[in-house]
Design a protein around this motif. Structure first.
Motif, PDB file in Angstrom:
ATOM      1  N   ASP A 304     -11.601   5.019 -32.698  1.00 26.27           N
ATOM      2  CA  ASP A 304     -11.003   6.313 -33.022  1.00 26.27           C
ATOM      3  C   ASP A 304      -9.830   6.620 -32.099  1.00 26.27           C
ATOM      4  O   ASP A 304      -9.864   6.302 -30.903  1.00 26.27           O
ATOM      5  CB  ASP A 304     -12.034   7.439 -32.881  1.00 26.27           C
ATOM      6  CG  ASP A 304     -13.043   7.459 -34.013  1.00 26.27           C
ATOM      7  OD1 ASP A 304     -12.762   6.853 -35.065  1.00 26.27           O
ATOM      8  OD2 ASP A 304     -14.116   8.070 -33.840  1.00 26.27           O
ATOM      9  N   THR A 308      -8.637  11.926 -33.133  1.00 22.87           N
ATOM     10  CA  THR A 308      -9.854  11.856 -33.948  1.00 22.87           C
ATOM     11  C   THR A 308     -11.086  12.115 -33.101  1.00 22.87           C
ATOM     12  O   THR A 308     -12.011  12.828 -33.523  1.00 22.87           O
ATOM     13  CB  THR A 308      -9.956  10.494 -34.633  1.00 22.87           C
ATOM     14  OG1 THR A 308      -8.821  10.298 -35.475  1.00 22.87           O
ATOM     15  CG2 THR A 308     -11.218  10.397 -35.473  1.00 22.87           C
ATOM     16  N   LYS A 312     -13.736  15.203 -33.682  1.00 15.91           N
ATOM     17  CA  LYS A 312     -15.151  14.946 -33.934  1.00 15.91           C
ATOM     18  C   LYS A 312     -16.035  15.653 -32.910  1.00 15.91           C
ATOM     19  O   LYS A 312     -17.079  16.228 -33.266  1.00 15.91           O
ATOM     20  CB  LYS A 312     -15.429  13.445 -33.922  1.00 15.91           C
ATOM     21  CG  LYS A 312     -14.923  12.698 -35.147  1.00 15.91           C
ATOM     22  CD  LYS A 312     -15.313  11.220 -35.077  1.00 15.91           C
ATOM     23  CE  LYS A 312     -14.919  10.471 -36.343  1.00 15.91           C
ATOM     24  NZ  LYS A 312     -15.310   9.031 -36.267  1.00 15.91           N
ATOM     25  N   TYR A 316     -18.632  18.629 -33.784  1.00 17.02           N
ATOM     26  CA  TYR A 316     -20.036  18.450 -33.412  1.00 17.02           C
ATOM     27  C   TYR A 316     -20.555  19.685 -32.679  1.00 17.02           C
ATOM     28  O   TYR A 316     -21.638  20.205 -32.993  1.00 17.02           O
ATOM     29  CB  TYR A 316     -20.191  17.214 -32.526  1.00 17.02           C
ATOM     30  CG  TYR A 316     -21.578  17.040 -31.951  1.00 17.02           C
ATOM     31  CD1 TYR A 316     -22.575  16.382 -32.661  1.00 17.02           C
ATOM     32  CD2 TYR A 316     -21.891  17.541 -30.684  1.00 17.02           C
ATOM     33  CE1 TYR A 316     -23.856  16.234 -32.131  1.00 17.02           C
ATOM     34  CE2 TYR A 316     -23.156  17.398 -30.147  1.00 17.02           C
ATOM     35  CZ  TYR A 316     -24.137  16.744 -30.871  1.00 17.02           C
ATOM     36  OH  TYR A 316     -25.407  16.610 -30.341  1.00 17.02           O
TER      37      TYR A 316
END
Length: 725
Positions: A304, A308, A312, A316
């Protein structure tokens, strides 16, 4: 009209993120002495002065319809673990207009607080006393600011008439003791006398009480024999509410009381010390443990990109960790008491839940585990108080967000805010002062940038039909992004489906009284990742005005009835908009059979310099009898000096005029017109507009929509060139 008469401590808010143990000067330590009782039992009503009851006119403002005779509060924080406030208000009503000020009294309180022992009475001019029944006090929600749901106890004083005195009292109890709170003396009515008594917590020797006075002479901090500080103001005019004004602390008669360490520091030294302590605090709380690294492996992939990975991790924290501060989870008071405090990021990860602060700490730890630098940035809350660099106190920078190093610039994030996208923080923390944590400390203030206009958008689309009776009906969909979407989600997330439907219906009917809003559907009100979407069926009887053979209607259907933004001729305070934004409407309207669009003309757009831009487009497809209306308003600037108010007011007046632009539908002739009469009847005219032009437009043909052109004469554009961002 509801009356919301602020108490002397009105507007007080909790200190949200000033609690880490490492920040010694930010903390104060209470001696939990075994003090008897707190405040004494609520007394009986004191006798009313016959002179006040007979007083024929107000004394502070001769034009006032009602006046506060006395407003007083006793505030007790001495027990350390809670704040107890006893409020008493006595007001005199002089005119019919004054009755509207007391048609309903709202007593606001926030989550973590409660209001008890509400009592009220009305003393009529003849001395008759009418008491408020206990069953006549109601709980309801009125507004939600930022992350805080605001509720009120409401009641309608019984039997009020001009010449009567209204009197009410209540007790407000809040868990904990705030490090700072404003004592606000001015409200929306003139005040003859306002006073407040404060009994402070018992501190360690290095923590003392301080105050800052706004728009008034400073009051010496001295206690009486019972340990109370006294504050008093008299003959205060009503505070003038102005749209988009700076915080009340900065504009009203206010004394800000706060508790701080006794050590005196110059502001620059304090900020440098604070910056270093912020850095050390996150080093302690956001330690990268084995469990943090293991969690990261399940969130991101090795290949990633940095962007990215950050996205993420951010998502999360917003979706997998339960935010204890969110109303959407509907935690009971008992459940909140049972929550175990999270000391470190690993605790939040293990428990799967935490406060907004805990979630931000976990985000920082996961980002650091990914090899990316993350630090605290302490931000001013410009919705509470404007930053003053000469004051070196933590309440000026109460909110902490996470700064993430992207190599050539810092990105600022607040996953604890739940509904804001990556790289965005609450609007009240943007475009104002902030302090970045540094290993050796810094006194250099930074600015967390707010988003551009296209980052906070309200988009509305409508498929509507107008019938020959003037009824408008169809379906409307709305979508909200960015700050606009987050603010509305904070309002809707804790509501039931029925409550959401009622809220949306009330919002529309506020400016369209006859509107029938049904089949309401709200999507993504609690989804951090998706844009908020609202859909409903709309029916408005008598939307178009009928005059003879013509219908006059406003194509900007979703703006009809919306009042002007600025109405006052003059202004006292700076214009301060919350965030840059964009409004865009697209309305497709099918016209009734047997009617022809007469003399179509579109309103012109308006370029407003630093303020923004306004455009309108109207397209007409004759074969389908379909008109398409497109409106876009861009707000590009935030802060403007008072000197620019006339130009800004005029700009919004022009927008309001053009939003209310009328089009005319003429009923087609059913048979050849009869010979002209010797005295022809008057031409049909719209009820509130000048006569439409008499020259027929060129005939339109084909299926392609034809643009409706603006008229050639327009009001002058507003000059906002002197405005500042």
């Amino acid at each position: 009209m509801a009356a919301n008469h602020p108490s002397p401590t009105g507007g007080r808010r909790p200190c949200r993120r000033l609690t880490p143990v490492s920040l010694s000067r930010w903390c104060w330590f209470l001696v939990f002495a075994a003090l008897a009782g707190g405040l004494p039992a609520a007394p009986k009503w004191a006798p009313v002065d016959p002179a006040e009851l007979a007083d024929p006119k107000p004394k502070v403002d001769p034009e006032a319809g009602a006046e506060i005779l006395l407003r007083e509060a006793d505030v007790d924080q001495s027990q350390g673990f809670e704040t107890e406030e006893r409020h008493h208000v006595r007001a005199k009503i002089f005119t019919e207009r004054g009755l509207t000020e007391f048609a309903k009294v709202d007593l606001p309180y926030e989550q973590g607080s409660e209001i008890i022992d509400v009592a009220a009475r009305t003393i009529k001019p003849d001395g008759t006393v009418i008491e408020l029944g206990k069953k006549d006090v109601f709980d309801r929600e009125i507004v939600k600011a930022g992350n805080v749901r605001l509720k009120v106890k409401s009641f309608a004083p019984p039997g009020i008439v001009p010449g009567a005195i209204v009197e009410y009292r209540y007790t407000a109890i809040t868990s904990g003791v705030a490090m700072f709170f404003p004592i606000q003396f001015q409200g929306d009515l003139p005040v003859r006398l306002a006073r407040c008594r404060l009994r402070a917590p018992q501190f360690r020797n290095d923590v003392t009480i301080h105050s800052i006075s706004f728009n008034c002479t400073p009051t010496p901090l001295k206690t009486d024999r019972d340990g109370y500080y006294h504050f008093e103001m008299s003959n205060l005019p009503a505070a003038k509410l102005e749209p988009f004004q700076v915080p009340a602390i900065n504009t009203r008669t206010t004394i800000l009381v706060y508790y701080s360490g006794a050590e005196a520091m110059r502001a620059a030294v304090f900020w440098k010390t604070l910056s270093k302590e912020l850095y050390e605090n996150l080093e302690s709380e956001a330690k990268v443990t084995k469990s943090i690294r293991a969690a990261l492996d399940g969130i991101v992939a090795p290949k990633d990109s940095i962007g990215t990975k950050l996205q993420k991790i951010f998502d999360y924290c917003r979706t997998k960790i339960v935010n204890r501060d969110r109303d959407a989870h509907r935690f009971t008071a008992e459940q909140r008491r049972k929550f175990k405090a999270n000391e470190k990021a690993a605790d939040t990860l293990k428990n799967g839940s935490g406060t907004s602060h805990d979630i931000n700490v976990l985000f920082a730890a996961l980002v650091r585990a990914a090899g990316i630098d993350a630090r605290w940035a302490a931000c001013n809350d410009r919705n509470f108080m404007l930053f003053d660099e000469k004051i070196g106190e933590p309440f000026l920078l109460p909110d902490w967000v996470v700064a993430v190093d992207r190599g050539n610039e810092w990105y600022y994030c607040d996953p604890g805010a739940t509904y804001l996208p990556f790289g965005t923080v609450p609007w009240s923390n943007t475009d104002t002062a902030a302090l970045l944590a540094e290993p050796e400390g810094t006194d250099k203030m930074i600015t967390v940038p707010g988003g551009p206009p296209d980052s906070s958008v309200r988009s509305r689309n409508a498929e509507l039909r107008l019938d020959a009776e003037g009824t408008l009906e169809g379906d409307v969909t709305e979508q909200y992004t960015g700050q606009w979407g987050a603010s509305l989600k904070y309002t809707l997330d804790g509501k039931t489906d029925a409550e959401r439907e009622e809220y949306i219906r009330n919002e529309f009917q506020e400016h369209q009284k006859l509107a029938e809003v049904t089949a309401v559907k709200v999507a993504n009100a609690t989804d951090p990742l998706a844009d908020l979407q609202i859909a409903y069926h709309l029916r408005i009887p008598e939307y178009a005005d009928r005059t003879g053979t013509r219908l006059f209607f406003q194509p900007s259907a979703l703006q009809k009835g919306v009042p002007p933004v600025f109405e006052a001729a003059t202004r006292r305070s700076v214009i301060l908009f919350p965030y840059r934004s964009t409004e865009q409407d697209e309305i497709r309207l099918v016209m009734p059979e047997g009617y022809t669009l007469e003399e179509p003309a579109a309103p012109e757009g308006l370029e407003m310099g630093k303020l923004g831009d306004y455009t309108v487009q109207i397209l007409f497809q004759k074969s389908r009898r379909e008109l398409t209306y497109k409106r876009k308003l861009t707000l590009a600037g935030l802060a403007f000096p008072v000197t620019t108010y006339p130009a800004i007011k005029r700009a919004f007046e022009i927008i309001h005029e053009r939003d209310n632009h009328l089009l005319t539908l003429r009923k087609d002739a059913e048979e050849p017109a009869a010979p002209a009469a010797e005295n022809p009847p008057a031409t049909d005219q719209p009820p509130t507009a000048s006569a439409p032009p008499t020259t027929d437009p060129a005939p339109q043909s084909g299926n392609a929509p034809t643009p409706v052109q603006p008229p050639t004469v327009q009001p002058p554009a507003a000059d906002t060139s002197g405005a500042s961002n």
